[in-house]
Motif scaffolding. Structure first.
Motif: not given
Length: 116
Positions: A13-39
């Motif tokens: 997933v290629l995004v910008g460093e400043n992209d956010h999801w609900h006040h959290r960096p987007l890349y961090s949200e993706i990582v945490h969701r991947a972990r929660a999904a058991g990847l």
């Protein structure tokens, strides 16, 4: 996940460093969701230069000092697990690029005694 070897699917997933999801960096949200999904795992790589659909070049060179460098989130797991995760990206990635590549896992070893 342990014992991952052989054919797999790489999600990038290629995004910008400043992209956010609900006040959290987007890349961090993706990582945490991947972990929660058991990847099997996810890594984030910060680019030093790049451009996307806007054709605006972002760079880490001293004279340019961009604050929105490219970021790549890379996830590798079995194809069915990666494809099951894709719908989670639909609401997250408003601007960016999502890539899938077939790959082969040669070695995947976790740390001894690491908490899962």
């Amino acid at each position: 996940m342990s014992g991952l070897s052989g054919p797999a699917l790489r999600l990038t997933v290629l995004v910008g460093e400043n992209d956010h999801w609900h006040h959290r960096p987007l890349y961090s949200e993706i990582v945490h969701r991947a972990r929660a999904a058991g990847l099997a795992g996810a890594s984030v790589f910060r680019g030093i230069e790049g451009f996307g659909a806007s054709s605006l070049v972002h760079t880490a060179r001293l004279l340019s000092l961009s604050e929105d460098l490219p970021v790549a989130v890379v996830i590798v797991d079995a194809e069915e697990r990666v494809r099951a995760f894709l719908p989670q990206l639909d609401g997250l990635v408003a601007e960016g690029l999502v890539l899938l590549d077939r790959c082969e896992v040669v070695r995947y070893v976790g740390r001894e005694g690491a908490a899962g």
